[in-house]
Design a protein around this motif. Structure first.
Motif, mmCIF file in Angstrom:
data_model
loop_
_atom_site.group_PDB
_atom_site.id
_atom_site.type_symbol
_atom_site.label_atom_id
_atom_site.label_comp_id
_atom_site.label_asym_id
_atom_site.label_seq_id
_atom_site.Cartn_x
_atom_site.Cartn_y
_atom_site.Cartn_z
ATOM 1 N N LEU A 91 118.554 88.088 68.891
ATOM 2 C CA LEU A 91 117.267 87.385 68.948
ATOM 3 C C LEU A 91 116.110 88.350 69.199
ATOM 4 N N GLU A 92 116.249 89.216 70.175
ATOM 5 C CA GLU A 92 115.163 90.152 70.486
ATOM 6 C C GLU A 92 114.893 91.081 69.299
ATOM 7 N N GLN A 93 115.936 91.588 68.689
ATOM 8 C CA GLN A 93 115.785 92.442 67.511
ATOM 9 C C GLN A 93 115.069 91.689 66.391
ATOM 10 N N GLY A 94 115.441 90.443 66.170
ATOM 11 C CA GLY A 94 114.809 89.635 65.123
ATOM 12 C C GLY A 94 113.334 89.408 65.374
ATOM 13 N N LEU A 95 112.983 89.155 66.616
ATOM 14 C CA LEU A 95 111.564 88.956 66.950
ATOM 15 C C LEU A 95 110.760 90.234 66.745
ATOM 16 N N VAL A 96 111.312 91.370 67.157
ATOM 17 C CA VAL A 96 110.619 92.654 66.964
ATOM 18 C C VAL A 96 110.405 92.910 65.472
ATOM 19 N N LEU A 97 111.443 92.700 64.667
ATOM 20 C CA LEU A 97 111.323 92.910 63.219
ATOM 21 C C LEU A 97 110.324 91.934 62.602
ATOM 22 N N ALA A 98 110.352 90.687 63.041
ATOM 23 C CA ALA A 98 109.428 89.684 62.504
ATOM 24 C C ALA A 98 107.981 90.078 62.781
ATOM 25 N N TYR A 99 107.703 90.564 63.982
ATOM 26 C CA TYR A 99 106.330 90.984 64.296
ATOM 27 C C TYR A 99 105.920 92.213 63.487
ATOM 28 N N LYS A 100 106.853 93.127 63.240
ATOM 29 C CA LYS A 100 106.548 94.288 62.385
ATOM 30 C C LYS A 100 106.242 93.830 60.958
ATOM 31 N N SER B 291 108.085 80.988 63.370
ATOM 32 C CA SER B 291 108.902 80.040 64.120
ATOM 33 C C SER B 291 110.326 80.587 64.172
ATOM 34 N N SER B 292 111.110 80.093 65.104
ATOM 35 C CA SER B 292 112.477 80.587 65.297
ATOM 36 C C SER B 292 113.455 79.438 65.285
ATOM 37 N N MET B 293 114.672 79.739 64.868
ATOM 38 C CA MET B 293 115.736 78.743 64.915
ATOM 39 C C MET B 293 117.090 79.430 64.968
ATOM 40 N N VAL B 294 118.069 78.703 65.450
ATOM 41 C CA VAL B 294 119.446 79.152 65.394
ATOM 42 C C VAL B 294 120.067 78.468 64.190
ATOM 43 N N ASP B 295 120.666 79.253 63.312
ATOM 44 C CA ASP B 295 121.233 78.738 62.068
ATOM 45 C C ASP B 295 122.751 78.680 62.201
ATOM 46 N N THR B 296 123.296 77.472 62.135
ATOM 47 C CA THR B 296 124.746 77.295 62.200
ATOM 48 C C THR B 296 125.289 76.748 60.882
ATOM 49 N N SER B 297 124.539 76.930 59.807
ATOM 50 C CA SER B 297 124.948 76.381 58.513
ATOM 51 C C SER B 297 126.003 77.238 57.822
#
Length: 131
Positions: free
Chosen positions: A70-79, A103-109
């Motif tokens: 999650l933290e890695q994803g947020l950092v990449l999204a802001y970049k 926006s963020s979500m957990v994907d269980t699909s």
């Protein structure tokens, strides 16, 4: 080249410059993460305004990381959001239509739990030759 292809290519190049692999929605999510899926939501390609051709495009970018990323994803999204604000094209004037949204979500699909940071961005493009 058409403005959509120029813009799409510029977005992909900016994300690839960040060393984040890009994929289309029709491709399978690879095992190696993180990735960024880039898809167009809609486009209005032929609006004439005072003898100028204006194009409007909306994109969705999904930054996908593993369940513990999650933290890695947020950092990449802001970049990515930062580089999306700086997109330029040679033959067109590019205007960001509002700020990119996140926006963020957990994907269980799928068969594994993934984190998705969803970025939406809108651009207006005017042909430089019309100015």
């Amino acid at each position: 080249m058409a403005p959509f292809f120029e813009l799409y290519k510029a977005i992909l190049n900016q994300i690839n410059d960040l060393k984040i692999p890009t994929y289309t929605p029709s491709q399978e999510v690879p095992k190696k993460l993180p990735i960024c899926r880039v898809s167009i939501l809609n486009g209005d390609a032929n609006e004439l305004v005072k003898n100028m051709r204006r194009y409007s495009y909306s994109f969705q970018l999904d930054v996908v990381t593993a369940s513990n990323g999650l933290e890695q994803g947020l950092v990449l999204a802001y970049k990515i959001m930062q580089v999306l604000r700086q997109i330029t094209l040679t033959s067109f004037s590019v205007e960001l239509n509002g700020e990119p949204s996140l926006s963020s979500m957990v994907d269980t699909s799928t068969d594994r739990v993934l984190n998705r940071q969803i970025i939406r961005v809108n651009y207006n493009i005017i042909e430089d030759t019309a100015l």
